[in-house]
Design a protein around this motif. Structure first.
Motif, PDB file in Angstrom:
ATOM      1  N   LEU A  30      69.851 -57.860 -51.837  1.00 18.07           N
ATOM      2  CA  LEU A  30      70.577 -58.703 -51.169  1.00 18.07           C
ATOM      3  C   LEU A  30      71.412 -59.483 -52.082  1.00 18.07           C
ATOM      4  O   LEU A  30      71.089 -59.949 -53.071  1.00 18.07           O
ATOM      5  N   ALA A  31      72.390 -59.823 -51.472  1.00 11.89           N
ATOM      6  CA  ALA A  31      73.229 -60.952 -52.339  1.00 11.89           C
ATOM      7  C   ALA A  31      73.172 -62.166 -51.321  1.00 11.89           C
ATOM      8  O   ALA A  31      73.027 -62.022 -50.028  1.00 11.89           O
ATOM      9  N   GLY A  32      73.843 -63.256 -51.877  1.00 13.08           N
ATOM     10  CA  GLY A  32      73.532 -64.464 -51.004  1.00 13.08           C
ATOM     11  C   GLY A  32      73.086 -65.784 -51.885  1.00 13.08           C
ATOM     12  O   GLY A  32      73.069 -65.837 -53.133  1.00 13.08           O
ATOM     13  N   TRP A  33      72.515 -66.687 -51.003  1.00 13.25           N
ATOM     14  CA  TRP A  33      72.049 -67.885 -51.681  1.00 13.25           C
ATOM     15  C   TRP A  33      70.879 -68.373 -50.843  1.00 13.25           C
ATOM     16  O   TRP A  33      70.976 -68.344 -49.506  1.00 13.25           O
ATOM     17  N   VAL A  34      70.218 -69.567 -51.477  1.00  9.96           N
ATOM     18  CA  VAL A  34      69.203 -70.371 -50.823  1.00  9.96           C
ATOM     19  C   VAL A  34      69.430 -71.716 -51.237  1.00  9.96           C
ATOM     20  O   VAL A  34      69.797 -71.884 -52.446  1.00  9.96           O
ATOM     21  N   ARG A  35      69.285 -72.940 -50.315  1.00 13.42           N
ATOM     22  CA  ARG A  35      69.315 -74.156 -50.847  1.00 13.42           C
ATOM     23  C   ARG A  35      68.396 -75.192 -49.946  1.00 13.42           C
ATOM     24  O   ARG A  35      68.347 -74.815 -48.724  1.00 13.42           O
ATOM     25  N   GLY A  48      73.304 -57.722 -47.012  1.00 11.13           N
ATOM     26  CA  GLY A  48      73.140 -56.321 -47.591  1.00 11.13           C
ATOM     27  C   GLY A  48      72.908 -55.281 -46.483  1.00 11.13           C
ATOM     28  O   GLY A  48      73.509 -55.318 -45.257  1.00 11.13           O
ATOM     29  N   GLU A  49      72.066 -54.192 -46.589  1.00 14.23           N
ATOM     30  CA  GLU A  49      71.983 -53.175 -45.614  1.00 14.23           C
ATOM     31  C   GLU A  49      71.041 -53.761 -44.648  1.00 14.23           C
ATOM     32  O   GLU A  49      70.261 -54.562 -44.961  1.00 14.23           O
ATOM     33  N   THR A  50      71.337 -53.113 -43.541  1.00 17.23           N
ATOM     34  CA  THR A  50      70.735 -53.560 -42.248  1.00 17.23           C
ATOM     35  C   THR A  50      69.221 -53.749 -42.420  1.00 17.23           C
ATOM     36  O   THR A  50      68.606 -54.826 -41.984  1.00 17.23           O
ATOM     37  N   GLY A  51      68.465 -52.747 -42.888  1.00 18.65           N
ATOM     38  CA  GLY A  51      67.191 -52.741 -42.916  1.00 18.65           C
ATOM     39  C   GLY A  51      66.534 -53.813 -44.029  1.00 18.65           C
ATOM     40  O   GLY A  51      65.645 -54.549 -43.694  1.00 18.65           O
ATOM     41  N   ALA A  52      67.311 -54.038 -45.006  1.00 17.39           N
ATOM     42  CA  ALA A  52      66.802 -55.016 -46.172  1.00 17.39           C
ATOM     43  C   ALA A  52      67.030 -56.527 -45.415  1.00 17.39           C
ATOM     44  O   ALA A  52      66.286 -57.429 -45.748  1.00 17.39           O
ATOM     45  N   VAL A  53      67.998 -56.579 -44.702  1.00 18.81           N
ATOM     46  CA  VAL A  53      68.223 -58.076 -44.006  1.00 18.81           C
ATOM     47  C   VAL A  53      67.218 -58.149 -42.984  1.00 18.81           C
ATOM     48  O   VAL A  53      66.472 -59.430 -42.923  1.00 18.81           O
ATOM     49  N   GLU A  54      66.765 -57.121 -42.295  1.00 15.64           N
ATOM     50  CA  GLU A  54      65.701 -57.313 -41.158  1.00 15.64           C
ATOM     51  C   GLU A  54      64.363 -57.478 -41.990  1.00 15.64           C
ATOM     52  O   GLU A  54      63.546 -58.531 -41.343  1.00 15.64           O
ATOM     53  N   ARG A  55      64.247 -57.100 -43.359  1.00 16.58           N
ATOM     54  CA  ARG A  55      63.016 -57.125 -44.000  1.00 16.58           C
ATOM     55  C   ARG A  55      62.892 -58.770 -44.482  1.00 16.58           C
ATOM     56  O   ARG A  55      62.016 -59.551 -44.467  1.00 16.58           O
ATOM     57  N   MET A  56      64.124 -59.108 -44.890  1.00 13.68           N
ATOM     58  CA  MET A  56      64.276 -60.663 -45.277  1.00 13.68           C
ATOM     59  C   MET A  56      63.901 -61.588 -44.264  1.00 13.68           C
ATOM     60  O   MET A  56      63.309 -62.642 -44.475  1.00 13.68           O
ATOM     61  N   LEU A  57      64.341 -61.301 -43.015  1.00 15.29           N
ATOM     62  CA  LEU A  57      64.100 -62.337 -42.044  1.00 15.29           C
ATOM     63  C   LEU A  57      62.481 -62.193 -41.560  1.00 15.29           C
ATOM     64  O   LEU A  57      61.974 -63.305 -41.409  1.00 15.29           O
TER      65      LEU A  57
END
Length: 89
Positions: A30-35, A48-57
């Motif tokens: 995934l691309a992005g940031w955290v703060r 990123g890819e839909t499945g990867a975003v769901e796993r991050m959530l």
């Protein structure tokens, strides 16, 4: 591709959670940031890819005694091929 914007509460303050979130996002491609936010929560934006975003959530929402999602907004995005995930101040 999907983009998620989330606010996470619970046991999330400090460098450890931010670095762990970045490491997990990078594992998932995934691309992005955290703060950290002033109210003690953490803000995350990941794309990123839909499945990867769901796993991050799922990783971000680990239960009432750990991190938990306070808000989530998911949108479809055009492909950017970005892969950098940063920790912001």
């Amino acid at each position: 591709m999907r983009r998620v914007h989330a606010v996470v509460t619970g046991e999330v303050q400090g460098v450890g959670f931010r670095y762990a979130a970045r490491a997990r996002a990078q594992e998932l491609g995934l691309a992005g940031w955290v703060r950290n936010l002033a109210d003690g929560s953490v803000e995350v934006e990941a794309e990123g890819e839909t499945g990867a975003v769901e796993r991050m959530l799922a990783w971000l929402d680990r239960g009432p005694r750990a991190a938990r999602l306070a808000s989530v907004a998911v949108t479809e995005t055009p492909v950017t091929h970005a892969t950098e995930f940063t920790i912001e101040r």
